[in-house]
Write an enzyme that holds these catalytic residues in place. Structure first.
Site: not given
Length: 236
Positions: A103-104, A107
């Site tokens: 998920h990071e 980004h």
């Protein structure tokens, strides 16, 4: 004029509702993470290695990966190009840890491709921070000043607080998009098996609910302030 009624009145129920929603979302994400943190990935890849692998596969070579203290404090800083993984993620080989790490990385991918909502959120951050700090002082000052000048200052305070809500709204598409990118990467990259990807999806969905809860809580606080001080403006 208001005394303790400024903080404790019939509209305070809105704040309580927001707190309950936020606490419920936080408890849900923690329980979901803990559940899938007990399930080790078959490929035995740590969160740190998964992040490094994803960044390399996505052609992102200017982002560093580091460990930070805390639990579920994972984040990506687009200004410093640093992806930080918490203790519960960095060295764990669990499905939950890999999902959070991915998920990071989502980004970081957003940053690399110039994802507009991410840029907008970064631009709003200083305004939202200043607005949150100045909102109540402005409102309190406005209460001490009679007439149109006081009403104007109160309205400025409400506008300042509303920037925190705008920030929360902009955050929603950023977080959901990062999760979608992460799940696509995990499905195609082989870090997780077909059976493990749905588990990671549940973890990321639970995490996304915390942002939805934060937006609702902020909206309820804003609504309370409008009800309280909108009435004050009309009386003046």
């Amino acid at each position: 004029m208001y005394g303790y009624g400024l903080f404790f009145d019939s509209t305070f129920i809105l704040v309580i509702i927001g707190m309950v929603i936020s606490m419920a979302a936080s408890a849900y994400v923690k329980s979901t993470f803990n559940k899938y943190d007990k399930i080790l990935s078959k490929n035995q890849v740590t969160g740190t290695r998964a992040a490094q692998f994803i960044l390399e596969k996505q052609g992102i070579h200017d982002v560093g990966v580091q460990g930070i203290s805390g639990n579920l404090t994972d984040n990506y800083n687009s200004r410093t190009k640093i992806l930080s993984l918490s203790q519960s993620t960095a060295q764990s080989t669990s499905v939950a840890a890999i999902g959070v790490a991915a998920h990071e990385c989502g980004h970081a991918v957003q940053d690399a491709v110039g994802y507009s909502p991410l840029k907008l959120r970064a631009a709003i951050v200083p305004v939202a921070n200043i607005g949150s700090s100045l909102a109540m002082p402005l409102i309190l000052i406005g209460l001490l000043i009679s007439g149109d000048s006081g009403s104007m200052i109160i309205n400025l305070g409400l506008l300042a607080f509303s920037m925190a809500f705008v920030f929360q709204l902009v955050t929603l598409p950023v977080e959901f998009n990062a999760s979608r990118r992460a799940l696509t990467i995990l499905s195609e990259g082989g870090l997780l098996t077909k059976e493990e990807v749905p588990m990671a999806r549940r973890v990321l969905f639970a995490a996304a609910l915390t942002y939805v809860a934060a937006a609702i809580a902020t909206l309820l606080q804003l609504l309370r302030l409008v009800i309280l001080f909108g009435n004050n403006n009309r009386r003046q």
